[in-house]
Design a protein around this motif. Structure first.
Motif, short mmCIF file in Angstrom:
data_model
loop_
_atom_site.label_atom_id
_atom_site.label_comp_id
_atom_site.label_asym_id
_atom_site.label_seq_id
_atom_site.Cartn_x
_atom_site.Cartn_y
_atom_site.Cartn_z
N ARG A 6 30.67 44.33 42.32
CA ARG A 6 29.65 45.31 41.95
C ARG A 6 28.23 44.78 41.89
O ARG A 6 27.29 45.55 41.81
CB ARG A 6 30.03 45.97 40.62
CG ARG A 6 31.10 47.04 40.80
CD ARG A 6 31.63 47.54 39.48
NE ARG A 6 32.44 46.50 38.84
CZ ARG A 6 32.82 46.53 37.57
NH1 ARG A 6 32.46 47.51 36.79
NH2 ARG A 6 33.58 45.56 37.08
N ARG A 15 32.35 51.36 48.07
CA ARG A 15 33.37 51.72 47.10
C ARG A 15 33.24 53.17 46.61
O ARG A 15 34.18 53.70 46.02
CB ARG A 15 33.19 50.72 45.95
CG ARG A 15 34.01 50.81 44.74
CD ARG A 15 35.34 50.15 44.85
NE ARG A 15 35.87 49.99 43.49
CZ ARG A 15 36.23 51.00 42.71
NH1 ARG A 15 36.19 52.21 43.13
NH2 ARG A 15 36.67 50.77 41.49
N LEU A 48 39.80 36.78 50.92
CA LEU A 48 40.43 38.09 51.12
C LEU A 48 40.02 39.04 50.00
O LEU A 48 40.10 38.69 48.82
CB LEU A 48 41.95 37.83 51.06
CG LEU A 48 42.87 39.01 50.75
CD1 LEU A 48 42.98 39.90 51.97
CD2 LEU A 48 44.25 38.50 50.34
N PHE A 49 39.60 40.25 50.34
CA PHE A 49 39.36 41.26 49.31
C PHE A 49 40.68 41.92 48.97
O PHE A 49 41.32 42.55 49.82
CB PHE A 49 38.35 42.31 49.76
CG PHE A 49 38.09 43.33 48.68
CD1 PHE A 49 37.19 43.06 47.68
CD2 PHE A 49 38.81 44.50 48.64
CE1 PHE A 49 36.98 43.96 46.64
CE2 PHE A 49 38.61 45.42 47.60
CZ PHE A 49 37.69 45.14 46.60
N PHE A 180 45.23 31.81 40.77
CA PHE A 180 44.39 32.09 39.60
C PHE A 180 45.24 32.20 38.34
O PHE A 180 45.98 33.16 38.18
CB PHE A 180 43.63 33.41 39.79
CG PHE A 180 42.54 33.36 40.82
CD1 PHE A 180 41.33 32.75 40.53
CD2 PHE A 180 42.70 33.93 42.07
CE1 PHE A 180 40.30 32.71 41.46
CE2 PHE A 180 41.68 33.89 43.02
CZ PHE A 180 40.48 33.28 42.70
O1 1CP Z 1 34.98 47.81 42.11
C1 1CP Z 1 35.40 47.41 40.99
O2 1CP Z 1 34.97 47.81 39.93
C2 1CP Z 1 36.54 46.45 40.99
C3 1CP Z 1 36.22 45.11 40.43
C4 1CP Z 1 37.27 44.16 40.99
C5 1CP Z 1 37.13 43.38 42.15
C6 1CP Z 1 35.94 43.27 43.07
C7 1CP Z 1 38.58 43.99 40.51
C8 1CP Z 1 39.22 44.65 39.34
N1 1CP Z 1 39.24 43.12 41.35
C9 1CP Z 1 38.39 42.71 42.36
C10 1CP Z 1 38.73 41.84 43.50
C11 1CP Z 1 39.34 40.54 43.19
N2 1CP Z 1 40.03 40.20 42.06
C12 1CP Z 1 39.35 39.44 44.06
C13 1CP Z 1 38.82 39.49 45.49
C14 1CP Z 1 37.91 38.39 45.86
C15 1CP Z 1 36.57 38.80 46.36
O3 1CP Z 1 36.48 39.70 47.18
O4 1CP Z 1 35.61 38.16 45.99
C16 1CP Z 1 40.00 38.38 43.41
C17 1CP Z 1 40.21 36.95 43.90
C18 1CP Z 1 40.43 38.88 42.17
C19 1CP Z 1 41.21 38.09 41.21
C20 1CP Z 1 41.49 38.63 39.86
N3 1CP Z 1 41.66 39.92 39.44
C21 1CP Z 1 41.72 37.79 38.73
C22 1CP Z 1 41.76 36.27 38.78
C23 1CP Z 1 40.41 35.65 38.88
C24 1CP Z 1 39.48 35.94 37.73
O5 1CP Z 1 38.45 36.58 37.98
O6 1CP Z 1 39.76 35.50 36.62
C25 1CP Z 1 41.98 38.61 37.63
C26 1CP Z 1 42.27 38.17 36.21
C27 1CP Z 1 41.95 39.96 38.08
C28 1CP Z 1 42.19 41.17 37.28
C29 1CP Z 1 41.07 42.13 37.42
N4 1CP Z 1 40.89 42.95 38.49
C30 1CP Z 1 39.74 43.68 38.36
C31 1CP Z 1 39.13 43.28 37.12
C32 1CP Z 1 37.87 43.84 36.57
C33 1CP Z 1 39.97 42.30 36.55
C34 1CP Z 1 39.72 41.55 35.26
C35 1CP Z 1 40.18 42.37 34.10
C36 1CP Z 1 40.08 41.61 32.79
O7 1CP Z 1 39.02 41.04 32.52
O8 1CP Z 1 41.07 41.59 32.06
#
Ligand code: 1CP
Length: 322
Positions: A6, A15, A48-49, A180
């Motif tokens: 974002r 999005r 990868l997204f 992760f």
């Molecule tokens: O558009 C949006 O609002 C979605 C935000 C979002 C994004 C961009 C989420 C929701 N996931 C992602 C993509 C994502 N998640 C990637 C893609 C990599 C990239 O394109 O850069 C990756 C590697 C992740 C990994 C992920 N998701 C983790 C592990 C890494 C970390 O950040 O600690 C975790 C814990 C998640 C869960 C998750 N998914 C989304 C959110 C906001 C969260 C975190 C929730 C929380 O804080 O409990």
């Protein structure tokens, strides 16, 4: 680290009106936003997204994003665990492999490496048991003490799923894979040794690391660094609380390092970001190898200029092997 998202106006535009899981399933959309950080801020690798919860949908779990994962029926019993499928990811989430294939074709002429990833079993279990994100994951921790068999069974299924999923990503073109374990740092060193280390070692043993090095990330993991080093992962991705010079000494020739600027530091003026990058690179210089990165994902409020300053400063450093 998470580098799409974002903070980029172009991501918010792509999005618009598309639910998050739909973004992950639509191959052209996912390819487009995977490439945004490369095209718009100039990062040197593409991730990868997708999300760590995408393969979990294939296990029969009903979940959604708001904006983090929300599980419709949190997992609390052995019956629920035994009902989880461990499907072939090529069949349950074929679009992930298609996205990787399309990205490899896109990047073929550019010498830009492609990263795949998975959530580590403990972190996936944390959300599945708790039902959603939490500060302390108290329900999960209660399960460790009151129903350890249920948690052990859940982790075993998730470990099988994760290994199959990472190997399928490598077959589909991922050149590096990152695991992760965002919430494993919540544990004491003793609980980490019991619940987390054996799983990391098993994953490091069974993932095809000869084709794709394995990066291990544990958030808030300074107190378990020696366990991370012993995991067998090729690269340890460190959060910003870790003294990277100390980590380099302790890891020696056993692992390379990645990290570890505080993502909040990207709010600083570009000149200050350049200084901070130089400091981290100098501190990590004795490491076997170093991938300059943040200590966690880019936050939604981050100024794009800060991300660009970080990337430019990183590119100005002399190249090191990993
Ligand atoms: O558009 C949006 O609002 C979605 C935000 C979002 C994004 C961009 C989420 C929701 N996931 C992602 C993509 C994502 N998640 C990637 C893609 C990599 C990239 O394109 O850069 C990756 C590697 C992740 C990994 C992920 N998701 C983790 C592990 C890494 C970390 O950040 O600690 C975790 C814990 C998640 C869960 C998750 N998914 C989304 C959110 C906001 C969260 C975190 C929730 C929380 O804080 O409990």
């Amino acid at each position: 680290m998470r580098q799409a998202g974002r903070y980029l106006p172009e991501y918010r535009k792509a999005r618009e009106g598309v639910p998050f899981l739909e973004m992950c399933r639509r191959v052209e959309k996912a390819v487009e936003v995977s490439l945004q950080p490369l095209r718009l801020v100039g990062v040197e690798a593409v991730i990868l997204f997708s999300d760590i919860f995408v393969p979990v949908t294939g296990m029969g779990v009903d979940l959604d994003f708001a904006p983090g994962p929300v599980i419709a029926t949190p997992i609390r019993s052995l019956e629920q665990v035994t009902a989880l499928r461990v499907p072939d990811p090529r069949e349950s989430v074929p679009y992930v492999m298609e996205i990787l294939g399309a990205l490899r074709r896109e990047l073929a002429s550019e010498r830009v490496p492609l990263l795949g990833f998975a959530g580590a079993p403990f972190t996936l279990a944390a959300y599945l048991v708790e039902g959603r994100g939490s500060k302390d994951f108290a329900t999960l921790k209660r399960m460790m003490y009151r129903a350890p068999d249920v948690l052990r069974a859940l982790l075993a299924r998730l470990t099988e799923m994760t290994i199959g999923y990472l190997n399928a990503q490598i077959d589909a073109g991922a050149q590096v894979v990152q695991l992760f374990d965002t919430w494993a740092g919540l544990l004491s060193p003793a609980d980490y040794r019991t619940w987390v280390s054996p799983i990391h070692r098993e994953i490091a043993r069974r993932v095809t690391r000869s084709k794709a090095p394995l990066v291990l990330y544990v958030n808030d993991g300074a107190h378990v660094l020696d366990e991370m080093i012993a995991s067998g992962a090729d690269v340890l991705s460190l959060d910003w609380r870790v003294d990277i010079a100390d980590a380099a000494r302790r890891a020696g020739s056993r692992a390379s390092l990645q990290g570890n600027l505080d993502p909040c530091a990207l709010a600083a003026p570009p000149a200050r970001i350049r200084e901070l990058v130089a400091e981290i690179a100098a501190a990590a210089a004795p490491a076997r190898g170093h991938v300059l990165n943040l200590g966690h994902g880019v936050l939604p409020e981050t100024p794009v200029e800060g991300v660009r300053a970080f990337v430019d400063a990183a590119k100005a450093l002399p190249v090191r092997s990993v």
